[in-house]
Design a protein around this motif. Structure first.
Motif, short mmCIF file in Angstrom:
data_model
loop_
_atom_site.label_atom_id
_atom_site.label_comp_id
_atom_site.label_asym_id
_atom_site.label_seq_id
_atom_site.Cartn_x
_atom_site.Cartn_y
_atom_site.Cartn_z
N ALA A 39 0.85 -1.19 0.00
CA ALA A 39 0.00 0.00 0.00
C ALA A 39 0.89 1.24 0.00
CB ALA A 39 -0.90 0.01 1.24
N PRO A 40 0.34 2.38 -0.38
CA PRO A 40 1.13 3.61 -0.34
C PRO A 40 1.73 3.83 1.05
CG PRO A 40 -0.91 3.99 -1.53
CD PRO A 40 -1.02 2.62 -0.93
N VAL A 98 9.87 3.44 -1.10
CA VAL A 98 8.53 3.51 -0.52
C VAL A 98 7.49 3.52 -1.64
CG1 VAL A 98 6.98 4.87 0.94
CG2 VAL A 98 9.41 4.72 1.50
N LEU A 99 6.51 2.66 -1.51
CA LEU A 99 5.48 2.54 -2.54
C LEU A 99 4.57 3.76 -2.53
CD1 LEU A 99 4.52 -1.21 -2.02
CD2 LEU A 99 6.12 -0.25 -3.70
N ARG A 100 4.11 4.12 -3.73
CA ARG A 100 3.20 5.24 -3.90
C ARG A 100 1.94 4.80 -4.64
NH1 ARG A 100 7.00 9.47 -6.90
NH2 ARG A 100 7.21 7.59 -8.19
N THR A 104 3.29 -0.15 -9.48
CA THR A 104 3.18 -1.61 -9.57
C THR A 104 4.44 -2.18 -8.94
OG1 THR A 104 4.23 -1.69 -11.77
CG2 THR A 104 1.81 -1.55 -11.69
N VAL A 105 4.30 -3.29 -8.22
CA VAL A 105 5.46 -3.93 -7.60
C VAL A 105 5.40 -5.43 -7.86
CG1 VAL A 105 4.30 -4.00 -5.33
CG2 VAL A 105 6.78 -4.29 -5.48
N SER A 106 6.47 -5.94 -8.46
CA SER A 106 6.58 -7.37 -8.70
C SER A 106 7.35 -8.00 -7.55
CB SER A 106 7.29 -7.64 -10.03
OG SER A 106 6.55 -7.14 -11.11
N VAL A 124 1.74 -6.72 -8.18
CA VAL A 124 0.66 -6.16 -7.36
C VAL A 124 0.45 -4.69 -7.72
CG1 VAL A 124 -0.11 -5.69 -5.01
CG2 VAL A 124 1.26 -7.74 -5.49
N ALA A 125 -0.81 -4.30 -7.86
CA ALA A 125 -1.15 -2.89 -8.05
C ALA A 125 -1.21 -2.21 -6.68
CB ALA A 125 -2.50 -2.78 -8.75
N VAL A 126 -0.53 -1.09 -6.57
CA VAL A 126 -0.55 -0.31 -5.32
C VAL A 126 -1.64 0.75 -5.46
CG1 VAL A 126 0.77 1.11 -3.72
CG2 VAL A 126 1.91 -0.73 -5.00
N GLY A 127 -2.76 0.52 -4.80
CA GLY A 127 -3.90 1.41 -4.98
C GLY A 127 -4.47 1.27 -6.38
#
Length: 280
Positions: A39-40, A98-100, A104-106, A124-127
């Motif tokens: 998540a963000p 840090v994810l925003r 997208t994060v693999s 994975v889609a972040v938001g």
């Protein structure tokens, strides 16, 4: 003792495949928890710590931590590979990554349980992500399933790559990464044979019962070309376009492909394709 398809390819008995399924369940649980946490505001190091806790709580060992090293390349420091946006594979988890919203994060994850490896990856889609990113992820995931569907006795290694590549090409102008691919897996994480994500149907070694392969396409929104960063691990797209990566560990059985790292969200794909029940 192991049977051999050829001297360098390990074949597993039904009992050994069952042990690999237990390792695969550990990987599946770790990925489920990582996906729920992505998540963000969350760092990729946070995700790494979550995965390592799940793996070690199960009495398993992270496959990736300390992997490799030598020849000027440091050993991999994380329990997962966390590759964000234009990072394709092998991203090193970091506190400052840090994810925003909209990223997208693999996440690639491996575990060793009782000497047997499981290896799987998700993107994975972040938001909320763009429609273009969502489609890229869907294309990559479906291309993986098309490749997995070829894991049947009598098929050829080239059938896997052809199924992946032809589907990806049919969906638009996506880059199919060629420098990296799938692999055999069992008592080691990376074993023969190497599994290309492109190929000619009917070519290559014959698939036989007892083979276990990791099938893992990587799909870029731009060209297929990639580069490795100065950390000697992180692979990125040369054009800066985003990428997706999906992977499952799969056994070749007389009844069809048995997905050893299957998660509950794979149920529909497994049932729709008539694959053997992995015991979800």
């Amino acid at each position: 003792m192991f049977r051999k398809a050829r001297p360098d390819i390990q074949l597993k008995s039904a009992e050994q495949i069952a042990k690999m399924r237990e390792a695969g369940k550990v990987v599946a649980r770790a990925l489920n928890e990582v996906r729920a946490a992505a998540a963000p505001g969350v760092s990729t190091l946070d995700l790494d710590q979550i995965a390592e806790r799940v793996i070690r709580d199960a009495g398993a060992i992270p496959s990736f931590k300390g992997y490799g090293g030598g020849g000027g390349v440091p050993a991999f420091p994380g329990s997962i590979c966390a590759s964000v946006n234009e990072e394709v594979v092998h991203g090193i988890p970091r506190a400052d990554r840090v994810l925003r919203e909209g990223d997208t994060v693999s996440v690639d994850c491996g575990a060793i349980l009782d000497g047997w490896h499981g290896d799987s990856a998700i993107t994975v889609a972040v938001g909320e992500v763009s429609e273009a990113d969502r489609k890229m992820m869907d294309v990559c995931r479906e291309s993986m399933w098309r490749g997995i569907d070829q894991l049947r006795p009598g098929r050829r290694l080239g059938d896997i790559g052809h199924a992946i590549d032809s589907y990806m090409r049919s969906q638009g102008r996506y880059g199919n990464v060629q420098e990296y691919g799938g692999h055999g897996i069992g008592t080691e994480m990376h074993m023969e044979p190497h599994v290309l994500n492109y190929g000619r149907p009917g070519k290559g070694i014959e698939l036989v019962e007892g083979m276990v392969l990791a099938i893992e396409p990587m799909t870029n929104r731009g060209t297929r070309h990639v580069a490795v960063l100065e950390d000697a691990w992180t692979v990125v797209t040369r054009d800066g376009a985003r990428s997706a990566h999906f992977e499952h560990t799969v056994a070749v059985t007389a009844d069809g492909p048995l997905v050893l790292t299957a998660r509950e969200d794979d149920r529909d794909d497994i049932e729709r394709r008539g694959f053997p029940d992995p015991g979800l």
